[in-house]
Enzyme design. Structure first.
Site, PDB file in Angstrom:
ATOM      1  N   ASP A   1       0.863  -1.186   0.000  1.00  0.00           N
ATOM      2  CA  ASP A   1       0.000   0.000   0.000  1.00  0.00           C
ATOM      3  C   ASP A   1       0.901   1.239   0.000  1.00  0.00           C
ATOM      4  OD1 ASP A   1       1.006   0.182   2.528  1.00  0.00           O
ATOM      5  OD2 ASP A   1      -0.885  -0.235   3.553  1.00  0.00           O
TER       6      ASP A   1
ATOM      7  N   ASP B   1      -7.681  -7.545   0.525  1.00  0.00           N
ATOM      8  CA  ASP B   1      -6.697  -7.809   1.571  1.00  0.00           C
ATOM      9  C   ASP B   1      -7.406  -7.646   2.893  1.00  0.00           C
ATOM     10  OD1 ASP B   1      -6.516  -4.678   1.348  1.00  0.00           O
ATOM     11  OD2 ASP B   1      -5.591  -5.209   3.247  1.00  0.00           O
TER      12      ASP B   1
ATOM     13  N   CYS C   1     -11.244 -30.530   6.958  1.00  0.00           N
ATOM     14  CA  CYS C   1     -10.294 -29.510   6.489  1.00  0.00           C
ATOM     15  C   CYS C   1      -8.933 -30.163   6.302  1.00  0.00           C
ATOM     16  CB  CYS C   1     -10.198 -28.369   7.499  1.00  0.00           C
ATOM     17  SG  CYS C   1      -8.938 -27.145   7.061  1.00  0.00           S
TER      18      CYS C   1
ATOM     19  N   CYS D   1      -6.005 -28.614   6.071  1.00  0.00           N
ATOM     20  CA  CYS D   1      -4.858 -27.792   6.484  1.00  0.00           C
ATOM     21  C   CYS D   1      -3.984 -28.563   7.478  1.00  0.00           C
ATOM     22  CB  CYS D   1      -5.332 -26.464   7.076  1.00  0.00           C
ATOM     23  SG  CYS D   1      -5.749 -26.498   8.831  1.00  0.00           S
TER      24      CYS D   1
ATOM     25  N   CYS E   1      -5.573 -28.809  11.066  1.00  0.00           N
ATOM     26  CA  CYS E   1      -6.685 -29.747  11.235  1.00  0.00           C
ATOM     27  C   CYS E   1      -6.254 -31.201  11.048  1.00  0.00           C
ATOM     28  CB  CYS E   1      -7.817 -29.397  10.280  1.00  0.00           C
ATOM     29  SG  CYS E   1      -8.674 -27.872  10.765  1.00  0.00           S
TER      30      CYS E   1
ATOM     31  N   HIS F   1      -4.800 -22.381   9.822  1.00  0.00           N
ATOM     32  CA  HIS F   1      -6.150 -22.827   9.443  1.00  0.00           C
ATOM     33  C   HIS F   1      -6.928 -21.694   8.766  1.00  0.00           C
ATOM     34  CE1 HIS F   1     -10.165 -24.517   9.478  1.00  0.00           C
ATOM     35  NE2 HIS F   1     -10.549 -23.327   9.934  1.00  0.00           N
TER      36      HIS F   1
HETATM   37 ZN   LIG Z   1      -8.040 -26.453   9.035  1.00  0.00          ZN
END
Ligand SMILES: [Zn+2]
Length: 351
Positions: free
Chosen positions: A60, A236, A274, A276, A279, A305
């Site tokens: 920015d 963003d 999930c 990720c 998880c 996550h």
């Molecule tokens: Zn997750």
């Protein structure tokens, strides 16, 4: 874009960031201008080297933080002058200087210096800020064209508050400058969801479809859905990282507050299914324990996550656009995330 304020997305390595699905990140010029300073960033190889990130980076212009963080802020048509919130030292930021600093930072997309009038400003003040921002867009463009325009793109920023005619005047002036991309600034400053949607409604006819359209500082799932429907391409927001540090997880079923005692015995992940890292390896009960024990791993794991959630969320939006059923899927997603996200009025714990 996850936000990497001080040339770091707080609490995660570049490898974790990429694994979570992030593609482009944002860094804040204001913070890097004050510390460590653009010349030091240049000596360290630029923001890509500092962040160990070879993907695209947007910086920015610093204007927004000047008005929200700096002390003794004074603005005229030439520049904005202020005192650093860190040590009180005087700093001057002009459109030309904002371009020069972002060239030293070495981002892929730089933003024009703009003036964002406060959310409650009178129309006259909003109009003055918008016209000054438009003039500054022209000056930024001149400064940008003197450099390597192929290596770094310059985006203009639409202002005009909640006033449709001022927004239209701003967009028309920016489009005349034929910049590589356009942002919508001055929203998410307390105007509320419906007002924001009203401001965005004419965007598709005001800003060219063939160029990126970026809504600055917006990241609530329902705001993202409404903005995408209006024609916005980029966002963003600090929500995935800041809320993650505060033990709040975003899921397709709404927000999860991991400090809540209900998670104490839970062997389930934050979000079953999930993929990720967090998880796959940690239960909600373990995460709650790590937060209660003030362990430094806890904010990192929930940030991972949340970054993964927003990456999946935006990927799902792209798929829905391609298959033509974004409106119906948006309704389904919002209903599943309700009530916490549907009203957008969910106070954060611990902040
Ligand atoms: Zn997750």
């Amino acid at each position: 874009m996850p936000v990497g304020t001080a040339a770091t997305v707080k609490g995660v390595t570049a490898e974790q960031l990429r694994a979570a699905g992030a593609r482009m990140v944002l860094a804040n010029t204001y913070h890097l201008l004050l510390r460590p300073g653009p010349e030091t960033v240049r000596e360290l190889g630029g923001v890509h080297a500092m962040m160990a990130w070879d993907g695209p980076i947007l910086t920015d212009s610093g204007g927004y933080q000047v008005f929200s963080l700096a002390h003794r802020c004074r603005i005229d048509d030439q520049a904005v002058r202020f005192a650093s919130h860190i040590d009180g030292s005087p700093v001057e930021l002009s459109p030309e200087r904002a371009v020069e600093i972002q060239q030293a930072l070495g981002s892929d997309v730089m933003m024009q210096l703009d003036e964002c009038a406060p959310g409650k400003a009178e129309r006259d003040q909003v109009a003055t800020a918008m016209r000054r921002s438009l003039a500054w867009a022209g000056r930024c463009r001149t400064a940008w064209q003197a450099g390597d325009t192929q290596r770094q793109a310059l985006f203009g920023i639409q202002q005009g508050g909640v006033h449709a005619d001022l927004r239209a005047e701003s967009a028309a002036g920016l489009v005349e400058l034929d910049l590589p991309g356009y942002a919508v600034g001055g929203l998410s400053v307390g105007e509320g969801h419906d007002v924001m949607v009203g401001v965005l409604e004419p965007i598709d006819s005001q800003l060219p479809r063939a160029k990126p359209r970026y809504l600055m500082g917006v990241g609530e799932p329902r705001d993202i859905l409404a903005a995408v429907a209006a024609g916005i391409d980029m966002f963003d927001c600090v929500l995935p990282t800041r809320n993650g540090r505060n033990a709040q997880a975003f899921t397709w079923g709404g927000r999860v507050r991991l400090r809540n005692a209900r998670w104490t015995p839970s062997r389930e992940p934050i979000e079953p299914g999930c993929s990720c890292y967090t998880c796959r390896h940690y239960s909600a009960g373990t995460l709650r324990h790590l937060f209660m024990a003030d362990e430094m791993l806890a904010p990192t794991l929930v940030t991972i996550h949340n970054l993964h959630f927003f990456a999946r969320f935006t990927a799902a939006i792209r798929e829905a656009i391609a298959s033509g059923d974004l409106p119906s899927r948006s309704r389904q997603w919002l209903a599943a995330m309700a009530p916490a996200d549907a009203d957008g009025q969910d106070p954060l714990e611990g902040e």
